[in-house]
Design an enzyme around this catalytic site. Structure first.
Site, short mmCIF file in Angstrom:
data_model
loop_
_atom_site.label_atom_id
_atom_site.label_comp_id
_atom_site.label_asym_id
_atom_site.label_seq_id
_atom_site.Cartn_x
_atom_site.Cartn_y
_atom_site.Cartn_z
N GLU A 41 0.83 -1.21 0.00
CA GLU A 41 0.00 0.00 0.00
C GLU A 41 0.86 1.26 0.00
O GLU A 41 1.90 1.32 0.67
CB GLU A 41 -0.89 0.00 1.24
CG GLU A 41 -1.79 1.22 1.39
CD GLU A 41 -2.59 1.24 2.68
OE1 GLU A 41 -3.56 2.00 2.75
OE2 GLU A 41 -2.23 0.50 3.62
N LYS A 110 -9.48 2.35 -2.16
CA LYS A 110 -9.81 1.88 -0.82
C LYS A 110 -11.16 2.43 -0.35
O LYS A 110 -11.37 3.65 -0.31
CB LYS A 110 -8.70 2.33 0.12
CG LYS A 110 -8.75 1.78 1.53
CD LYS A 110 -7.49 2.23 2.28
CE LYS A 110 -7.38 1.64 3.64
NZ LYS A 110 -6.10 2.06 4.30
N CYS A 144 -5.59 -2.85 2.93
CA CYS A 144 -5.35 -2.72 4.36
C CYS A 144 -6.60 -2.83 5.23
O CYS A 144 -7.13 -3.93 5.44
CB CYS A 144 -4.58 -1.42 4.61
SG CYS A 144 -3.64 -1.41 6.16
#
Length: 260
Positions: A41, A110, A144
């Site tokens: 990331e 995300k 994540c």
């Protein structure tokens, strides 16, 4: 199919240096003759959020060009981690997927922003699907904090994802959560979980490393330590079919009862 994860120590707020680091690590990874290479990331910037207006990549153009070049010249599929992607609406934390032919085949920004690290003040959330098709397989990619939302990953597994890629900058104090959540996501979705975390530290955080490749039974095929490392493992998609046949979770779901 062989997977290589590049567990990278990211230079804080220095895209130029990070392109050089990624170039070196991809070069090391391709020596293992993988089909896929995975980056972490925000690998171009790290969590230098206060400077994103300065260092974010406009429309992810430079990052895409770099990944396209690396994928095509090495004949590898690249799960290009995620990058700070400046769009007209704001900065998104965007995963980039490039095929071995050098085509950008998928982007995903995300969805869940992590308030503990103030992401909501610097990023806007994505809205798209995490599923994509590559090499004849249905795959999915998440970033994540997304892994704390099992319903989001299950949505994609129920639509056929056979492997879930996770890219992260997961801090060391919660490494036990990282490991447990990834194993759980593999078991409940009966698919491979391929998770690339970063190594090293920045001015505010120490990161966990411990990138992992987990099979559909929840067995760990490979796990990194805390430092910079190339992690590899072979995966076999027939095992997904086998596990889903033994315990037919997706046939036995009753989603009409799961709504609030």
């Amino acid at each position: 199919m062989k997977i290589a994860i590049a567990q990278m120590d990211i230079a804080y707020g220095n895209p130029e240096e990070n392109y050089a680091i990624a170039d070196r690590l991809i070069g090391e990874a391709v020596k293992e003759n993988p089909d896929f290479v995975v980056l972490p990331e925000l690998w171009t910037t790290g969590y230098d959020l206060e400077r994103l207006d300065e260092i974010a990549d406009g429309q992810a153009a430079e990052s895409i060009a770099f990944l396209v070049k690396k994928a095509s010249e090495n004949k590898i599929n690249l799960i290009g981690g995620s990058v700070a992607n400046r769009t007209g609406a704001g900065v998104e934390n965007t995963m980039l997927v490039v095929s071995k032919e050098g085509s950008l085949v998928h982007t995903y920004s995300k969805l869940h922003l992590f308030q503990l690290m103030n992401e909501q003040h610097y990023f806007i959330p994505g809205t798209g699907t995490a599923n994509f098709e590559l090499d004849g397989r249905t795959l999915a990619g998440f970033v994540c904090y997304d892994i704390r939302f099992p319903e989001w990953l299950r949505k994609h597994a129920s639509k056929g994802a056979e492997a879930i890629f996770v890219v992260a900058e997961w801090p060391k104090p919660r490494v036990a959560h990282w490991r447990s959540l990834l194993i759980a996501r593999a078991i409940e979705n009966q698919c491979y979980v391929i998770a690339c975390n970063r190594a090293g530290s920045d001015p505010k955080n120490v990161f966990a490393g411990h990138s992992m490749i987990i099979d559909p039974w929840g067995e760990i095929l490979a796990e990194a330590g805390e430092g910079e490392e190339i992690l590899t493992a072979e995966i076999d998609f027939e095992k997904v079919k086998e596990v889903r046949g033994i315990i037919p979770v997706f046939e036995d779901r009753r989603p009409e009862h799961y709504r609030d």
